[in-house]
Design a protein around this motif. Structure first.
Motif, PDB file in Angstrom:
ATOM      1  N   ASP A 222       0.817  -1.219   0.000  1.00 32.04           N
ATOM      2  CA  ASP A 222       0.000   0.000   0.000  1.00 32.04           C
ATOM      3  C   ASP A 222       0.850   1.268   0.000  1.00 32.04           C
ATOM      4  O   ASP A 222       0.321   2.363  -0.226  1.00 32.04           O
ATOM      5  N   VAL A 223       2.136   1.142   0.281  1.00 31.29           N
ATOM      6  CA  VAL A 223       3.003   2.315   0.405  1.00 31.29           C
ATOM      7  C   VAL A 223       3.740   2.521  -0.919  1.00 31.29           C
ATOM      8  O   VAL A 223       4.466   1.642  -1.380  1.00 31.29           O
ATOM      9  N   VAL A 224       3.527   3.691  -1.523  1.00 35.40           N
ATOM     10  CA  VAL A 224       4.047   3.952  -2.874  1.00 35.40           C
ATOM     11  C   VAL A 224       4.737   5.309  -2.934  1.00 35.40           C
ATOM     12  O   VAL A 224       4.578   6.151  -2.038  1.00 35.40           O
ATOM     13  N   VAL A 225       5.492   5.531  -3.997  1.00 36.31           N
ATOM     14  CA  VAL A 225       6.133   6.817  -4.249  1.00 36.31           C
ATOM     15  C   VAL A 225       5.378   7.528  -5.360  1.00 36.31           C
ATOM     16  O   VAL A 225       5.115   6.945  -6.421  1.00 36.31           O
ATOM     17  N   ILE A 226       5.023   8.785  -5.112  1.00 38.29           N
ATOM     18  CA  ILE A 226       4.253   9.578  -6.069  1.00 38.29           C
ATOM     19  C   ILE A 226       5.039  10.832  -6.459  1.00 38.29           C
ATOM     20  O   ILE A 226       5.988  11.222  -5.788  1.00 38.29           O
ATOM     21  N   SER A 227       4.633  11.442  -7.541  1.00 36.05           N
ATOM     22  CA  SER A 227       5.172  12.756  -7.899  1.00 36.05           C
ATOM     23  C   SER A 227       4.469  13.812  -7.062  1.00 36.05           C
ATOM     24  O   SER A 227       3.339  13.614  -6.606  1.00 36.05           O
ATOM     25  N   SER A 228       5.144  14.940  -6.851  1.00 42.54           N
ATOM     26  CA  SER A 228       4.559  16.045  -6.092  1.00 42.54           C
ATOM     27  C   SER A 228       4.820  17.354  -6.819  1.00 42.54           C
ATOM     28  O   SER A 228       5.898  17.537  -7.395  1.00 42.54           O
ATOM     29  N   PRO A 229       3.861  18.270  -6.791  1.00 48.42           N
ATOM     30  CA  PRO A 229       4.069  19.584  -7.401  1.00 48.42           C
ATOM     31  C   PRO A 229       5.234  20.363  -6.804  1.00 48.42           C
ATOM     32  O   PRO A 229       5.716  21.325  -7.404  1.00 48.42           O
TER      33      PRO A 229
END
Length: 322
Positions: A222-229
């Motif tokens: 459930d733990v993922v890496v996302i892009s951020s503004p």
């Protein structure tokens, strides 16, 4: 073996644990004060707060801290960075942690106001630069951390490298969830550790029940890496909104408060964090460390109990292996 005290400039924490500052309004004065009262260091996540709000939270933390050490954490990427720093100094904050970018000028401001500055870095290069600029200590954060990330390397790789090149107290951060892991970091040479994720499951944490339930249910996948503004990757727990980010389908911002110095406008990170803070996790981002799924006791407890448990675990490891 007893755990060492953590000394940063003229400050001495009896417990070598820093509660990481979590924005937006996840770690406020109530949590920071409760942690500080145990002898550890409590930190208010100041990013996204108004100046008056931050001043009120610092005062609340002081009331609860029983003379303990209180700090703030502020992202350099925040447009109101200097206003937050100046507000905290006016309120006589004990120390300032800063990450998500790097400011050389803040060390001069800290020196002029006798306020220790502790940058959060992820490389030996920035650690050495921080020492030259006048940092009082350094938090070294590995890829296991929650929120915005400055590296794809483990704290276990980075920490020894930085210990070789600086003489300042070095605090290890990223994915630390147990007392055993605290003991491991101290044995490598860290002066202390910074832990954030564990304290979301405290009574004093300001997050809504639905936010905390995401932590309680979280499994490894459930733990993922996302892009951020913000311009950095971020580690979060999967929600419907996070799935949209991963698929590049997150809605663009409607209007903009210009909260960041630079923003990709991929989606509104502030609104996503506020949504989850207030319980609308399916339309929000729930930041979390990589190892949230490893936490065995996920009941909501007082922060002091969490500190006591971590200290007892760490002491047990130290005493049986010394």
């Amino acid at each position: 073996m007893e755990l060492p005290e953590l000394k940063i400039a003229n400050l001495v924490a009896k417990v070598p644990i820093i509660q990481g500052g979590m924005a937006i309004r996840i770690s406020t004065g109530a949590l920071a004060g409760a942690v500080a009262a145990t002898g550890a260091i409590g930190v208010i996540g100041a990013s996204g707060m108004t100046f008056d709000e931050l001043a009120a939270e610092i005062r609340l933390a002081r009331e609860k801290a029983k003379g303990g050490i209180i700090g703030i954490n502020i992202m350099f990427a925040a447009r109101e960075f200097w206003g937050i720093v100046n507000t905290a100094i006016q309120e006589k904050i004990d120390l300032i942690f800063t990450g998500a970018g790097f400011s050389r000028d803040i060390f001069k401001v800290g020196l002029e106001n006798n306020t220790p500055i502790v940058p959060i870095v992820s490389s030996a290069r920035l650690a050495k630069t921080s020492e030259r600029c006048g940092a009082s200590a350094i938090v070294v954060e590995g890829k296991e951390a929650g929120g915005h990330l400055g590296t794809d390397r483990s704290i276990k790789e980075i920490l020894p490298e930085i210990l070789k090149v600086v003489k300042l107290p070095v605090i290890a951060a990223g994915g630390i969830t147990t007392g055993q892991e605290i003991a491991q970091m101290l044995k490598v040479g860290a002066a202390g550790v910074q832990i954030a994720t564990r304290f979301v499951l405290s009574k004093e944490c300001n997050a809504a029940a639905a936010y905390k339930q995401c932590y309680q249910r979280a499994q490894k996948d459930d733990v993922v890496v996302i892009s951020s503004p913000v311009g950095l990757p971020g580690r979060a727990i999967k929600t419907a909104f996070v799935e949209k980010i991963l698929k590049k389908e997150a809605p663009s911002p409607v209007g903009c408060d210009f909260c960041l110095k630079n923003c990709s406008l991929e989606y509104c990170i502030i609104q996503a964090l506020l949504n989850s803070l207030n319980g609308d996790v399916e339309n929000g981002v729930v930041f979390s460390g990589e190892n949230v799924w490893k936490i065995k006791n996920r009941n909501i407890r007082p922060a002091a109990e969490i500190i006591d448990e971590l200290v007892a675990e760490a002491r047990s490891v130290s005493s049986t292996t010394s």
